[in-house]
Motif scaffolding. Structure first.
Motif, PDB file in Angstrom:
ATOM      1  N   VAL A  15      28.933  74.712  48.326  1.00 38.10           N
ATOM      2  CA  VAL A  15      27.694  74.527  49.095  1.00 38.10           C
ATOM      3  C   VAL A  15      26.663  75.577  48.708  1.00 38.10           C
ATOM      4  N   LYS A  16      27.107  76.808  48.490  1.00 40.33           N
ATOM      5  CA  LYS A  16      26.181  77.853  48.056  1.00 40.33           C
ATOM      6  C   LYS A  16      25.544  77.477  46.711  1.00 40.33           C
ATOM      7  N   LYS A  17      26.335  76.940  45.805  1.00 36.14           N
ATOM      8  CA  LYS A  17      25.794  76.527  44.501  1.00 36.14           C
ATOM      9  C   LYS A  17      24.825  75.363  44.653  1.00 36.14           C
ATOM     10  N   LEU A  18      25.130  74.455  45.574  1.00 37.36           N
ATOM     11  CA  LEU A  18      24.222  73.329  45.825  1.00 37.36           C
ATOM     12  C   LEU A  18      22.884  73.821  46.372  1.00 37.36           C
ATOM     13  N   THR A  19      22.930  74.743  47.314  1.00 29.30           N
ATOM     14  CA  THR A  19      21.692  75.213  47.947  1.00 29.30           C
ATOM     15  C   THR A  19      20.873  76.103  47.010  1.00 29.30           C
ATOM     16  N   ARG A  20      21.523  76.675  46.011  1.00 29.84           N
ATOM     17  CA  ARG A  20      20.811  77.468  45.011  1.00 29.84           C
ATOM     18  C   ARG A  20      20.341  76.625  43.821  1.00 29.84           C
ATOM     19  N   GLY A  21      20.738  75.358  43.819  1.00 31.37           N
ATOM     20  CA  GLY A  21      20.344  74.491  42.710  1.00 31.37           C
ATOM     21  C   GLY A  21      21.141  74.715  41.439  1.00 31.37           C
ATOM     22  N   GLU A  22      22.305  75.384  41.556  1.00 32.86           N
ATOM     23  CA  GLU A  22      23.124  75.662  40.376  1.00 32.86           C
ATOM     24  C   GLU A  22      23.934  74.446  39.930  1.00 32.86           C
ATOM     25  N   VAL A  23      24.246  73.556  40.875  1.00 26.62           N
ATOM     26  CA  VAL A  23      24.861  72.266  40.581  1.00 26.62           C
ATOM     27  C   VAL A  23      24.163  71.220  41.435  1.00 26.62           C
ATOM     28  N   ALA A  58      23.776  60.125  46.967  1.00 29.09           N
ATOM     29  CA  ALA A  58      23.355  61.390  46.367  1.00 29.09           C
ATOM     30  C   ALA A  58      21.918  61.316  45.882  1.00 29.09           C
ATOM     31  N   THR A  59      21.574  60.197  45.266  1.00 24.68           N
ATOM     32  CA  THR A  59      20.204  60.024  44.765  1.00 24.68           C
ATOM     33  C   THR A  59      19.194  60.088  45.899  1.00 24.68           C
ATOM     34  N   GLU A  60      19.532  59.454  47.027  1.00 27.90           N
ATOM     35  CA  GLU A  60      18.639  59.489  48.194  1.00 27.90           C
ATOM     36  C   GLU A  60      18.572  60.901  48.773  1.00 27.90           C
ATOM     37  N   LEU A  61      19.714  61.561  48.871  1.00 27.23           N
ATOM     38  CA  LEU A  61      19.746  62.913  49.432  1.00 27.23           C
ATOM     39  C   LEU A  61      18.916  63.876  48.587  1.00 27.23           C
ATOM     40  N   MET A  62      18.967  63.729  47.293  1.00 29.45           N
ATOM     41  CA  MET A  62      18.268  64.651  46.392  1.00 29.45           C
ATOM     42  C   MET A  62      16.752  64.488  46.425  1.00 29.45           C
ATOM     43  N   LYS A  63      16.271  63.447  47.100  1.00 30.15           N
ATOM     44  CA  LYS A  63      14.836  63.305  47.291  1.00 30.15           C
ATOM     45  C   LYS A  63      14.318  64.263  48.370  1.00 30.15           C
ATOM     46  N   LYS A  64      15.247  64.780  49.188  1.00 30.60           N
ATOM     47  CA  LYS A  64      14.870  65.711  50.247  1.00 30.60           C
ATOM     48  C   LYS A  64      14.849  67.135  49.688  1.00 30.60           C
ATOM     49  N   PRO A  65      14.048  68.014  50.275  1.00 25.08           N
ATOM     50  CA  PRO A  65      14.130  69.431  49.911  1.00 25.08           C
ATOM     51  C   PRO A  65      15.533  69.954  50.175  1.00 25.08           C
ATOM     52  N   ILE A  66      16.002  70.897  49.391  1.00 22.45           N
ATOM     53  CA  ILE A  66      17.362  71.412  49.532  1.00 22.45           C
ATOM     54  C   ILE A  66      17.627  71.910  50.951  1.00 22.45           C
ATOM     55  N   ALA A  67      16.649  72.511  51.565  1.00 23.95           N
ATOM     56  CA  ALA A  67      16.821  73.059  52.913  1.00 23.95           C
ATOM     57  C   ALA A  67      17.033  71.984  53.972  1.00 23.95           C
ATOM     58  N   GLU A  68      16.754  70.728  53.635  1.00 26.35           N
ATOM     59  CA  GLU A  68      16.871  69.631  54.601  1.00 26.35           C
ATOM     60  C   GLU A  68      18.056  68.724  54.306  1.00 26.35           C
ATOM     61  N   ARG A  69      19.002  69.213  53.514  1.00 27.08           N
ATOM     62  CA  ARG A  69      20.130  68.359  53.117  1.00 27.08           C
ATOM     63  C   ARG A  69      21.383  68.572  53.964  1.00 27.08           C
ATOM     64  N   GLY A  70      21.290  69.298  55.066  1.00 33.39           N
ATOM     65  CA  GLY A  70      22.393  69.425  56.001  1.00 33.39           C
ATOM     66  C   GLY A  70      23.406  70.505  55.649  1.00 33.39           C
ATOM     67  N   HIS A  71      24.403  70.655  56.528  1.00 33.39           N
ATOM     68  CA  HIS A  71      25.431  71.685  56.371  1.00 33.39           C
ATOM     69  C   HIS A  71      26.130  71.596  55.018  1.00 33.39           C
ATOM     70  N   LEU A  72      26.369  70.387  54.547  1.00 25.77           N
ATOM     71  CA  LEU A  72      27.173  70.214  53.337  1.00 25.77           C
ATOM     72  C   LEU A  72      26.329  70.032  52.083  1.00 25.77           C
ATOM     73  N   ALA A  73      25.044  69.741  52.241  1.00 30.02           N
ATOM     74  CA  ALA A  73      24.074  69.789  51.136  1.00 30.02           C
ATOM     75  C   ALA A  73      24.425  68.914  49.938  1.00 30.02           C
ATOM     76  N   GLY A  74      25.237  67.853  50.170  1.00 31.00           N
ATOM     77  CA  GLY A  74      25.607  66.985  49.059  1.00 31.00           C
ATOM     78  C   GLY A  74      27.034  67.161  48.591  1.00 31.00           C
ATOM     79  N   LEU A  75      27.877  67.806  49.397  1.00 34.13           N
ATOM     80  CA  LEU A  75      29.285  67.994  49.055  1.00 34.13           C
ATOM     81  C   LEU A  75      30.045  66.686  49.286  1.00 34.13           C
TER      82      LEU A  75
END
Length: 476
Positions: A15-23, A58-75
């Motif tokens: 999740v940390k990597k997702l919120t940092r845009g590393e993956v 995932a494609t729909e979720l990635m249209k949102k800003p990273i800060a608005e992707r929830g606790h799991l951020a795309g996990l």
């Protein structure tokens, strides 16, 4: 970070990597699809895959800003094959529902997706989640990756195996008589049965069904806390659901808050236990002393647990599956038929007695926790057993009366309405994992998670996960 490093990373780390845009979420789905292709053929944990649906989400979720992707951020998260996911096959492990594709997801799934989970698979389960050995006529058996000749337990066996083998970072499970605690113990991961109402779910046959509850499963305590944050909260569709707490469960797990006094019991006074399992769990419990806690051997009075659980479980089965028995008896396994018929034969007096017994056990447990912060026991009473055995029929020289009685150390806690967690605490002489059950007072998941993390750090016995499945020739 390469694929092997990613699958070995914790959920919190991902999740940390997702919120940092590393993956990206799509990167993670690619990693999982490859891992499942490499591993699942040996253990059969995730028989139904829905990567197209996950990638669309995932494609729909990635249209949102990273800060608005929830606790799991795309996990990505797999869902147990008892719970509806819209457009995805949900068999309940039964030939009756082998072609069932629900139009709408369960509240639980909707909540997870709102919090950034991507649903990519369904995890294997026994027929209707019945019996603590994961096999069914639709998909076959799920094998324990520590030794593929052994059971992964159940009914959340597919979820536990997926976690242990790196096919999941987090997983959804459910638990009535230890259905996520037992697989967690057998597979060397962490599983948490929460308090009643902590996780909202869609009511089926009973609004007030409280024996079976959904909960989070992961490889460590912090990851379980992360998922509980993503699962919890009030929902109008579940009248029993509880409001979200002000402080996160992840912050509770990381608080370092130590228990002052804990109790250990090898058997809760109601069940035999394999001596090796008792010795391993006792040694683990006593290590709470290194964190400054007083450890004493005692437990609440659970004398009525077997009678009470037998009646209330049978009643639930009759309510939930009586109509299926009348229509599809020939397609149901004998243990399920037995349980439903037991329920249909119940008298009002038996149900009245069982409900009174449950109230009394719950009250005694609450009183017990006025003195002790936590109660510790084996999570299950045996090491992983041979996969061909449908259930445990005897332990330490005692023969059980039915196919669920060996689960008493878990279902006694269910009856007392307490949250409980299975924590890896050691290995048998055969190299198989053993779980320590850690129990807190109703509603006290924060205290439970904090204490579990303290002991996890003291024990430092986290198994090497993910592991590649091992056969008996490996010596395990």
């Amino acid at each position: 970070m390469n694929q092997q490093e990613l699958i070995r990373e914790s959920a919190c780390g991902i999740v940390k990597k997702l919120t940092r845009g590393e993956v990206t979420p799509l990167d993670l789905l690619d990693v999982l699809e490859k891992r499942i292709s490499d591993v699942d053929g040996e253990v059969n944990a995730l028989p139904t895959l829905c990567f197209d649906r996950a990638r669309q989400s995932a494609t729909e979720l990635m249209k949102k800003p990273i800060a608005e992707r929830g606790h799991l951020a795309g996990l990505p998260v797999p869902i147990k094959d008892l719970t509806d996911v819209s457009g995805v096959r949900n068999t309940l492990g039964s030939p009756i529902f082998q072609d069932n594709i629900p139009a709408r997801s369960d509240i639980l799934v909707e909540r997870l997706e709102e919090n950034g989970a991507l649903i990519y698979a369904k995890s294997n389960t026994p027929e209707f989640g019945s019996g603590a050995n994961t096999f069914n006529e639709v998909f076959g058996a799920t094998l324990n990756p520590w030794d593929t000749s052994r059971s992964a337990a159940g009914s959340s066996g597919g979820a536990a195996v997926a976690l242990a083998t790196g096919m999941a970072w987090l997983a959804h499970g459910s638990d009535m008589g230890g259905s996520l605690r037992n697989p967690a113990s057998f597979c060397g991961i962490v599983g948490l049965r929460p308090s009643i109402g902590r996780v909202a779910r869609t009511p089926k046959s009973k609004v007030d069904a409280t024996l079976g509850l959904p909960g989070p499963m992961a490889r460590n305590v912090e990851d379980v806390a992360l998922m509980l944050d993503a699962m919890s909260g009030q929902h109008p569709g579940d009248p029993l659901s509880l409001p979200k707490l002000a402080n996160s469960f992840l912050s509770a797990a990381r608080s370092g808050k130590k228990p002052r006094r804990v109790a250990y019991s090898p058997d809760l006074g109601i069940t035999p236990v394999d001596p090796q399992v008792a010795a391993i769990t006792r040694a683990a419990a006593e290590r709470f002393e290194e964190a400054g806690a007083i450890v004493e051997e005692t437990h609440p009075d659970f004398a009525e647990a077997h009678e009470c659980f037998h009646v209330l479980r049978a009643f639930d089965y009759a309510i939930e599956m009586g109509v299926l028995l009348r229509k599809h008896r020939e397609l149901m396994k004998p243990e399920v038929i037995w349980n439903i018929e037991e329920g249909l034969r119940l008298t009002v007096e038996q149900i009245e007695r069982a409900e009174i017994q449950r109230v009394a056990m719950s009250a005694r447990a609450v009183q017990f926790f006025e003195t002790y912060d936590l109660l510790l026991t084996p999570a299950t009473i045996v090491e992983p057993f041979a996969i061909q055995n449908r259930y445990v029929s005897e332990c330490a020289g005692k023969t059980f009366d039915n196919y669920v009685q060996w689960l008493g150390i878990a279902y006694a806690i269910t009856l007392a309405c307490c949250p409980a967690l299975s924590l890896p605490c050691g290995f048998t002489e055969s190299g198989l994992p053993v779980g320590l059950q850690i129990v807190a007072s109703p509603g006290c998941e924060a205290q439970l998670l904090a204490g579990a993390k303290v002991l996890e750090d003291v024990l430092d016995v986290r198994p090497t996960t993910p592991i590649d499945p091992r056969g008996t020739e490996s010596g395990c």
